[in-house]
Design a protein around this motif. Sequence first.
Motif, PDB file in Angstrom:
ATOM      1  N   LEU A 111       0.839  -1.209   0.000  1.00 20.11           N
ATOM      2  CA  LEU A 111       0.000   0.000   0.000  1.00 20.11           C
ATOM      3  C   LEU A 111       0.868   1.250   0.000  1.00 20.11           C
ATOM      4  O   LEU A 111       0.532   2.246  -0.616  1.00 20.11           O
ATOM      5  N   ARG A 112       1.995   1.138   0.701  1.00 19.41           N
ATOM      6  CA  ARG A 112       2.882   2.294   0.742  1.00 19.41           C
ATOM      7  C   ARG A 112       3.357   2.634  -0.676  1.00 19.41           C
ATOM      8  O   ARG A 112       3.360   3.796  -1.079  1.00 19.41           O
ATOM      9  N   ASP A 113       3.736   1.585  -1.401  1.00 14.63           N
ATOM     10  CA  ASP A 113       4.191   1.816  -2.777  1.00 14.63           C
ATOM     11  C   ASP A 113       3.085   2.442  -3.621  1.00 14.63           C
ATOM     12  O   ASP A 113       3.326   3.352  -4.420  1.00 14.63           O
ATOM     13  N   LEU A 114       1.866   1.906  -3.416  1.00 14.68           N
ATOM     14  CA  LEU A 114       0.746   2.422  -4.209  1.00 14.68           C
ATOM     15  C   LEU A 114       0.493   3.901  -3.890  1.00 14.68           C
ATOM     16  O   LEU A 114       0.259   4.710  -4.786  1.00 14.68           O
ATOM     17  N   ALA A 115       0.570   4.198  -2.559  1.00 17.10           N
ATOM     18  CA  ALA A 115       0.340   5.586  -2.163  1.00 17.10           C
ATOM     19  C   ALA A 115       1.431   6.486  -2.727  1.00 17.10           C
ATOM     20  O   ALA A 115       1.174   7.574  -3.233  1.00 17.10           O
ATOM     21  N   GLN A 116       2.668   5.995  -2.632  1.00 16.25           N
ATOM     22  CA  GLN A 116       3.796   6.772  -3.159  1.00 16.25           C
ATOM     23  C   GLN A 116       3.639   6.998  -4.661  1.00 16.25           C
ATOM     24  O   GLN A 116       3.924   8.079  -5.175  1.00 16.25           O
TER      25      GLN A 116
END
Lengths: 612, 127
Positions: free
Chosen positions: A52-57
């Motif tokens: 999710l962090r990657d997606l948010a980034q």
Amino acid sequence: MATRSVQPARPVTISRWRMNAVLLIALLLLARVALHLGYIQTGQVKVGERTLRDLAQAEINQRKPIPSNRGIVHDREGNILALNVDYRSLYVDPRMVNREAAPRIAVVLSGLLGMQSSDILNKLVDEQYHWLAIKRWIEPELADRVIEFMKQDPTLWNGMYFQYEPRRVYPGGAFAAHTIGAVNLEGVGISGVEGYYDGILRGSTGVLTAEVDAKQNPIWIAPQEIRPPSDGVDVELTLDPYIQHLVEQELKQAVDSHNADGGVIIVMDVRTGAIRAIASYPTFDPNRYNEYPPEAYNINPAISALYEPGSTFKIITVAAGMQSRAFTADTQVNDTGVIQRYGYMLGNWNRAGNGMLTPGRVLYYSSNVGALQLAELTGAEAFYDAVRRFGFGQPTGIDIAGEGSGLVPNMEAEGWSPLVLNTNSYGQGIAVTPLQMVRAVAAIGNDGMLMRPYIVQKRCRGDDCVITQPREAGQVVEPGVAWTVRRMLVESANHYSPVVWGPITGDYSDTWLVPGYEICAKTGTSSIPDGRGGYDTSGTIGSVVGLAPAEQARYAVLVKIDRPRDDIWGVSTAIPVYQAIAEQLMRYERIQPNPALAGYGQTAGLLAAASR
Amino acid sequence: MAVNVRQLFPLQQVRARRIDVSRYLKLDGGRYLIAAALMLSLMSLLTLGQTGRLATQGYEITALEAQKTVLLRERNGMLLRLAQAQAFDKIQPRATELGLRPAQLEQVRYVSLETVPDTTAIQIAAP
């Protein structure tokens, strides 16, 4: 009195352990939520392969390419030959299109863009794609008209988007097309100068890594990383627009009027090796390169198409022998018209003998029998050594993509025999490119110094320019030998001038090819190999190569006409073209005509066309 | 009955304490906290102001870049029109329309110029 007894209500009680149990369950649920929240917050949850962090980034931080501008191509006068222009392209997101309106949109666009409405409709409803090009690089006026329609009823045009895209444009159309080359739809140079210099013309794309807002604009308060783009280098060609236009006109006229297959003309600056004009016909329009067969835009016949040079190669035969001291300008050989060598009968074009001939007369009569005897006097080793020093059998090093090497027989190779030397002496059994041939003759005009031909004379990034310096490729013959050969070639040129001047003056004797000037020229008729070890008898290649003027020569010129239908020798097709170019070049270079160099019916400095 | 005869809070004392500036500078105890909070607030305001200005300038830069792109597009479009207008294929028919023709022999004069040494270069080279 009757009394009603009221039974007291029984108090509702929850036992403590139940309350504790409920609280415990709630606590556990909260703990579970907290744990999951922590799990999510620490970025361990994955959607597919990405956390999710990657997606948010990825949503916030974006890498936006910053396109570089491809360099501009100029001619030597600064006129633009190729540049990038942003055009609007019309794209569609089929999932956003109003299905009911799609047929109407298709019909409107069909009328505006000149496309089949069925093709447009297919794209509008093809929901397996998110992004489809309806038409790329639309002319600005057309795009404006489509936008006007869109503004009238915006909801109707849902899912249709205009986007600017750079496109390589060649303002001159087919002008110098083979030299400039073409850029494909992905912006990669695929031929000519565009192909050879693709790396520096293209530059490098930059990247901006930044947080972006909803409109995809970078938010400047967040940390950013910018790799700035590097625009492509502008290049200036050696092509002279006037000379290029002249040779293109002359070539087209000659090919069309003689119903020939095609042709090539090259004009080279003798002293520097700079190419002033290269024309090949038929040609192509690089703006629409994909409408032509690949060989039309991938192959530049002037630098890559091999042909047997025929009698024009006798210049090399004579220069090689004189340089090696095998014979002098006064040496004579007996031209019997036909001669036997190794069981084969070799002869002149008309099988007629010309008697005892000096090397100059061998060129004058274009004697095959004379040339082969001169080559025999030279010897195979010295002959081939000279041929290679003149640059045959190897690329000239010109900075245009796709140059050919030519084929020079190897004495050491199996299958070579002295008969090969005999035929090579008059330009058969040897394959050259037009550029190699004109370059070799340019060396004769440059007192024996061979130059490396080049087409780009300046490369600029902003105000920072690099100028190409002419490069010598070796002294192939001594200046004295070169001078002697030039004198021979002047006589040879004058021998062919009646082809042009005879019908004008009525005098068919030798005269000045260009009145007022000494011009060098040697003609050649080349047989065309049929690919089965023999020659195609249905056509020939007629060519002329020479220098203008003969002394302090400015230009080496080659004219080659492929398979003229009304001239089996090709020469009477090529000579008028050569003559017209030479006389125009003399006037263009402001070289004063010498009144003494005019024959019967000629006026020094007066163009042949004006003399009629 | 005991009576407290001590002066409760003499006004003079209060005034004296109020005008005693050094007392305010004695940031002991809670005053430190208040001062720190004030400092933090000020710094936050400054940062906020700077950030706002930076963001505004960032958008201005973006707008200017977009404007630059539009201008470059216009420039390239004009260069294209110029190049198309300069093409020989366009110039030749126009010249013919205007009645221009190649120079005739009698109209051509050749003038020989002596090569003049470049004295300017020499002057520049000399100190």
